[in-house]
Design a protein around this motif. Structure first.
Motif, PDB file in Angstrom:
ATOM      1  N   CYS A 396     -26.968 -19.675   9.750  1.00 46.64           N
ATOM      2  CA  CYS A 396     -26.648 -20.094   9.206  1.00 46.64           C
ATOM      3  C   CYS A 396     -27.425 -20.745   6.970  1.00 46.64           C
ATOM      4  CB  CYS A 396     -24.411 -21.322   8.625  1.00 46.64           C
ATOM      5  SG  CYS A 396     -24.913 -21.560   7.390  1.00 46.64           S
ATOM      6  N   GLY A 536     -11.334  -9.330   6.758  1.00 42.44           N
ATOM      7  CA  GLY A 536     -11.522 -10.547   5.878  1.00 42.44           C
ATOM      8  C   GLY A 536     -10.585  -9.896   4.249  1.00 42.44           C
ATOM      9  N   ASP A 547     -13.070 -23.651   3.485  1.00 43.03           N
ATOM     10  CA  ASP A 547     -12.264 -23.163   4.893  1.00 43.03           C
ATOM     11  C   ASP A 547     -12.440 -23.606   5.818  1.00 43.03           C
ATOM     12  OD1 ASP A 547     -11.188 -20.394   4.539  1.00 43.03           O
ATOM     13  OD2 ASP A 547     -12.863 -20.439   6.541  1.00 43.03           O
ATOM     14  N   LYS A 554     -16.415 -16.012  12.035  1.00 44.61           N
ATOM     15  CA  LYS A 554     -16.367 -15.160  10.459  1.00 44.61           C
ATOM     16  C   LYS A 554     -17.889 -14.814  10.586  1.00 44.61           C
ATOM     17  CE  LYS A 554     -13.368 -16.638   8.315  1.00 44.61           C
ATOM     18  NZ  LYS A 554     -12.540 -17.198   6.583  1.00 44.61           N
ATOM     19  N   TRP A 556     -19.927 -14.835   6.652  1.00 40.76           N
ATOM     20  CA  TRP A 556     -19.465 -15.577   5.189  1.00 40.76           C
ATOM     21  C   TRP A 556     -21.367 -14.594   4.641  1.00 40.76           C
ATOM     22  CZ3 TRP A 556     -15.993 -17.729   2.395  1.00 40.76           C
ATOM     23  CH2 TRP A 556     -15.323 -18.153   3.613  1.00 40.76           C
ATOM     24  N   LEU A 558     -22.541 -15.414   0.574  1.00 42.88           N
ATOM     25  CA  LEU A 558     -22.119 -15.391  -0.497  1.00 42.88           C
ATOM     26  C   LEU A 558     -23.636 -15.563  -1.455  1.00 42.88           C
ATOM     27  CD1 LEU A 558     -21.383 -17.647   2.477  1.00 42.88           C
ATOM     28  CD2 LEU A 558     -20.698 -18.688   0.365  1.00 42.88           C
ATOM     29  N   ARG A 586     -26.702 -14.990   4.488  1.00 46.51           N
ATOM     30  CA  ARG A 586     -25.274 -15.238   5.494  1.00 46.51           C
ATOM     31  C   ARG A 586     -25.123 -16.014   6.199  1.00 46.51           C
ATOM     32  NH1 ARG A 586     -27.044 -10.520   4.274  1.00 46.51           N
ATOM     33  NH2 ARG A 586     -26.453  -8.433   4.584  1.00 46.51           N
ATOM     34  N   GLN A 589     -19.534 -18.792  10.968  1.00 51.72           N
ATOM     35  CA  GLN A 589     -18.975 -19.431  10.794  1.00 51.72           C
ATOM     36  C   GLN A 589     -17.973 -19.609  12.384  1.00 51.72           C
ATOM     37  OE1 GLN A 589     -14.867 -19.438   8.187  1.00 51.72           O
ATOM     38  NE2 GLN A 589     -15.002 -21.925   8.446  1.00 51.72           N
ATOM     39  N   VAL A 597     -17.426 -24.227   0.277  1.00 53.21           N
ATOM     40  CA  VAL A 597     -17.513 -23.152  -0.910  1.00 53.21           C
ATOM     41  C   VAL A 597     -17.405 -23.541  -2.058  1.00 53.21           C
ATOM     42  CG1 VAL A 597     -17.725 -20.428  -1.570  1.00 53.21           C
ATOM     43  CG2 VAL A 597     -17.172 -20.803   0.544  1.00 53.21           C
ATOM     44  N   SER A 603     -17.758 -15.414  -2.903  1.00 52.63           N
ATOM     45  CA  SER A 603     -18.034 -15.636  -0.918  1.00 52.63           C
ATOM     46  C   SER A 603     -16.687 -14.689  -0.534  1.00 52.63           C
ATOM     47  CB  SER A 603     -17.524 -17.128  -0.532  1.00 52.63           C
ATOM     48  OG  SER A 603     -16.621 -17.216  -1.267  1.00 52.63           O
ATOM     49  N   ASP A 605     -16.172 -12.674   3.084  1.00 51.74           N
ATOM     50  CA  ASP A 605     -16.141 -13.022   4.916  1.00 51.74           C
ATOM     51  C   ASP A 605     -15.728 -11.675   6.134  1.00 51.74           C
ATOM     52  OD1 ASP A 605     -12.866 -13.716   5.417  1.00 51.74           O
ATOM     53  OD2 ASP A 605     -13.461 -14.935   3.515  1.00 51.74           O
TER      54      ASP A 605
END
Length: 627
Positions: A396, A536, A547, A554, A556, A558, A586, A589, A597, A603, A605
């Motif tokens: 992340c 998604g 979230d 998932k 993400w 962003l 990226r 999650q 967020v 964003s 996902d």
């Protein structure tokens, strides 16, 4: 933000006999010293009734200003400046331009015109230094104890969700109004406005081909035009008003100046207008002003990578050492402020340094469904192309903290107010009575027989007429099971999202906030979701959102403010078409994680298998900057 027909709707013309109502809506951000003086004007019940003649005349101008929209919500209204100025000549009725009654009415006129982009150029003239009301307006209204300058700068500029082609199809009347304003800009002698208009048209044309809508080109055009009003009010109309400038220079409840607010929006035109209007001897001190947590306006710009704003502020000469403000600087690594006051009680829980990859969902209460699979199939991260996944050594890009170390005020100060994404391992915790509903058996018991509509992406039916999958929730889960292999998962990408209304019964359990936030923030919306592999939500932007992924996994994708976009295709299709959205950052999650967020971040996902959870939008009266 509120959007109607793809574009933000204006507040309808505000009745002149209710200025107190307007103030309640618009005066925010600074604690009021006192309430505005009462108007002693009849209420809404009887309409205009026997109101003074000038109010009838002004109301007529404002009503006719929006007539071409034929009742459709739109910010594109065109008041007749000549008729408005004539209506403001109240001395013929024995009223002085400096009187309280007139100035309060004039304040309502100014606030209404600030909501209509086509009226901004006329407002500059109406606030001209030669007008008989301007000085009194600056001294007695702007310089009063209840007037706030923050809404002047912190505006909700239009954030489009549809291209002009789509809007022409759905709301041709609104497009006609927009084109009327665009034509006025083309005919003006403002070369920068013409360039920004051309940029917007080119972006809109490209978006129509790419099934996306980028907000920033139109926002830049509007910011440029609006900055002229800011420059007029601060630098000309109220230049000589010490009372008004005392208000302009004062920080809000978070000690944010007007320069902070403009910088946080990426409004380079507004930043330059504020700097230009500020006396030269004070500009350095203004740029060096820190908010309550040590952030300068330039720090705010850097949070969202607004390089042009940073450059404009950085060009200001530093204040002299004797006049430079003192105070602490913002934290270089705010994640380390999570001190972990709430320590894990599990003897097997690994040590977790805030921000490290060792943070894990190991300290969830017995009610959290993340301790088991909940009856759902395991995730399939191996099914995703390697290029879509985050690096193995950095799953992340955002700060990561364990739920056991989460501290609400650190979160609000340095992630919500000062926008940064945050992944909270084990943060998707709910009370036991709630958590059980996210298991497969619990969900089927709560809502298995409810009819649901699953779409390829939100708004798909309106965008291209594609039909949703309409089944009971029980039948929909069977569909997910049938397409669970990667071989079959690239088709039928219909994910079930449901924005919960106040009348929701079966899925109402998911409206409850996770325990980390429950009772501490103002909830503004809830979106329950359940989907399968490669389903998604495509890129979008909006309010601060937590979230909570209760089951599944998932990825993400962003991007910070300045790259605001809405994508109108299934997330999987978007990733295939763009080669994995290479410009996005990226974050992986996992079950039990909460991903925050921030406001205005874009964003999207993608589920790596069955995923079940809820997205909660929220705000806070003190620590969220609302336009």
């Amino acid at each position: 933000m509120t959007h109607v027909g793809g574009y933000m709707a204006a507040v309808v013309p505000l009745p002149l006999w209710r200025p107190a109502l307007l103030l309640a809506l618009l005066v925010t951000g600074v604690a009021a010293k006192k309430k505005p003086p009462p108007m002693n004007i009849p209420g809404l019940g009887g309409g205009l009734g026997g109101g003074p003649p000038w109010r009838k005349a002004i109301d007529k101008v404002f009503t006719e200003a929006c007539a071409m929209n034929k009742g459709r919500p739109s910010v594109f209204c065109f008041p007749n400046k000549g008729e408005l100025i004539e209506a403001l000549q109240v001395e013929q009725y024995g009223l002085e331009f400096t009187s309280e009654n007139f100035l309060m009415d004039f304040h309502v006129v100014v606030q209404q015109m600030l909501q209509w982009p086509p009226a901004w150029t006329d407002l500059i003239d109406i606030l001209g230094t030669s007008r008989p009301w301007t000085k009194a307006f600056c001294d007695k209204i702007v310089g009063s104890g209840w007037w706030s300058p923050v809404p002047l700068v912190r505006k909700s500029f239009i954030s489009p969700r549809q291209t002009l082609v789509q809007l022409e199809r759905d709301m041709p009347v609104v497009v006609s109004s927009m084109n009327r304003w665009f034509e006025l800009l083309r005919q003006s002698n403002d070369a920068q406005a013409q360039k920004l208009l051309k940029d917007f048209k080119e972006s809109d044309k490209a978006d129509a081909k790419n099934k996306s809508v980028h907000a920033r080109p139109l926002m830049r055009l509007m910011q440029h035009m609006h900055a002229k009003v800011v420059r007029q009010l601060l630098g000309k109309a109220c230049k000589g008003s010490s009372a008004a400038w005392e208000v302009f220079e004062k920080g809000d409840s978070n000690n944010l100046t007007l320069l902070h607010h403009a910088a946080s929006l990426g409004d380079v035109a507004g930043v330059k207008a504020i700097i230009h209007a500020t006396p030269k001897r004070k500009r350095g001190a203004l740029a060096a002003r820190r908010d309550l947590w040590g952030y300068t306006a330039e720090d705010w710009a850097k949070l969202s990578n607004f390089s042009d704003v940073s450059a404009a502020i950085g060009a200001i000469a530093a204040p002299s050492e004797s006049s430079a403000p003192t105070g602490f600087e913002p934290p270089a690594e705010p994640v380390k402020l999570f001190t972990g006051a709430k320590q894990s009680t599990s003897p097997t829980a690994p040590h977790c340094e805030p921000g490290s990859e060792t943070c894990a969902a190991s300290n969830v209460d017995a009610g959290s469904a993340s301790k088991s699979d909940g009856g759902w199939p395991p995730p399939m991260p191996e099914a995703a192309p390697a290029g879509w996944m985050p690096p193995a050594d950095k799953s992340c890009f955002a700060d990561v903290v364990d739920a056991a170390q989460f501290e609400f005020e650190v979160f609000m100060h340095h992630y919500v107010l000062h926008p940064r994404p945050l992944l909270v391992r084990g943060g998707a915790q709910f009370h036991a009575a709630i958590a059980g509903n996210f298991t497969r058996a619990g969900l089927l018991e709560a809502a298995g027989d409810q009819k649901v509509e699953a779409h390829r992406f939100p708004g798909a039916k309106e965008y291209d007429g594609s039909k949703p999958i309409v089944k009971t929730l029980r039948e929909y889960l069977d569909v997910l099971d049938e397409r669970s292999s990667a071989q079959h998962a690239t088709k039928r990408l219909h994910i079930f999202h449901k924005r919960l209304s106040k009348d929701e019964v079966a899925l109402n359990f998911s409206a409850t906030l996770p325990t980390l936030l429950d009772g501490k923030v103002v909830q503004t919306g809830s979106m329950f979701y359940v989907g399968g592999l490669f389903m998604g939500t495509p890129p979008h932007h909006g309010l601060p959102t937590a979230d909570s992924l209760v089951h599944g996994m998932k990825i993400w994708f962003l991007q910070p403010p300045g790259h605001e976009a809405f994508v109108n295709e299934a997330m999987y299709d978007h990733l295939v078409r763009t080669g994995g959205a290479p410009a996005s950052q990226r974050c992986l999650q996992q079950a039990g994680d909460l991903l925050f967020v921030p406001r205005a971040w874009t964003s999207g996902d993608l589920c790596l298998g069955h995923c079940v959870g809820v997205a909660h939008e929220f705000t806070h009266d003190k620590w969220d900057l609302r336009e």
